[in-house]
Design a protein around this motif. Structure first.
Motif, PDB file in Angstrom:
ATOM      1  N   SER A  96       0.755  -1.269   0.082  1.00 53.41           N
ATOM      2  CA  SER A  96       0.010   0.083   0.149  1.00 53.41           C
ATOM      3  C   SER A  96       0.727   1.265   0.072  1.00 53.41           C
ATOM      4  O   SER A  96       2.121   1.191   0.404  1.00 53.41           O
ATOM      5  CB  SER A  96      -0.741   0.041   1.096  1.00 53.41           C
ATOM      6  OG  SER A  96      -1.763  -1.036   1.240  1.00 53.41           O
ATOM      7  N   THR A 116      -5.060   6.156  -1.488  1.00 49.41           N
ATOM      8  CA  THR A 116      -4.003   5.117  -1.466  1.00 49.41           C
ATOM      9  C   THR A 116      -3.869   4.349  -2.876  1.00 49.41           C
ATOM     10  O   THR A 116      -4.931   4.219  -3.578  1.00 49.41           O
ATOM     11  CB  THR A 116      -4.668   3.848  -0.438  1.00 49.41           C
ATOM     12  OG1 THR A 116      -4.472   4.579   0.926  1.00 49.41           O
ATOM     13  CG2 THR A 116      -3.496   2.731  -0.514  1.00 49.41           C
ATOM     14  N   THR A 139       0.095   5.127   0.746  1.00 52.60           N
ATOM     15  CA  THR A 139      -0.915   6.092   1.144  1.00 52.60           C
ATOM     16  C   THR A 139      -0.502   7.479   1.385  1.00 52.60           C
ATOM     17  O   THR A 139       0.864   7.696   1.866  1.00 52.60           O
ATOM     18  CB  THR A 139      -1.563   5.785   2.575  1.00 52.60           C
ATOM     19  OG1 THR A 139      -1.915   4.481   2.478  1.00 52.60           O
ATOM     20  CG2 THR A 139      -2.568   6.828   3.161  1.00 52.60           C
TER      21      THR A 139
END
Length: 122
Positions: A21, A78, A23
């Motif tokens: 991920s 994200t 973000t």
């Protein structure tokens, strides 16, 4: 401070999977192209995947095509990188950056994150 926070790295066996991920903190990435990079030990950083602001234009490096999938959720600020069938050649620090344009081909890259380590080992 404008930056990305990458997460999801770790140690996995060959053939395994990870989901990374990226973000955004301090800004919205909704109108930016986002690119994932990888830097292996002793090697230059390489761009491995890119996604346009609407997610309708996606690019992959030949080394990851068919195994990695990039996606984005602008509501969560994200971008994700799903990595399957991992091999030791995928080892490295994975980081993301925002583009200066909405599509990858027109972008230069900024606001790098610290990265997350991926290690593929038996």
């Amino acid at each position: 401070q404008l930056q990305f926070v990458e997460s999801g790295g770790g140690v996995v066996q060959p053939g395994g999977s990870l989901r990374l991920s990226c973000t955004a903190s301090g800004f919205s990435l909704a109108y930016d192209a986002i690119r994932w990079f990888r830097q292996a030990l002793g090697k230059e950083r390489e761009g491995i995947s890119c996604i346009s602001w609407r997610g309708d234009a996606i690019e992959y490096a030949d080394s990851v095509k068919g195994r990695f999938t990039i996606s984005r959720d602008n509501a969560k600020n994200t971008v994700y990188l799903e990595m399957n069938n991992l091999t030791p050649s995928d080892n490295g620090v994975y980081s993301c950056a925002r583009g200066t344009a909405r599509i990858c081909a027109r972008s230069q890259w900024r606001s790098w994150g610290q990265g997350t380590q991926v290690t593929v080992s038996s």
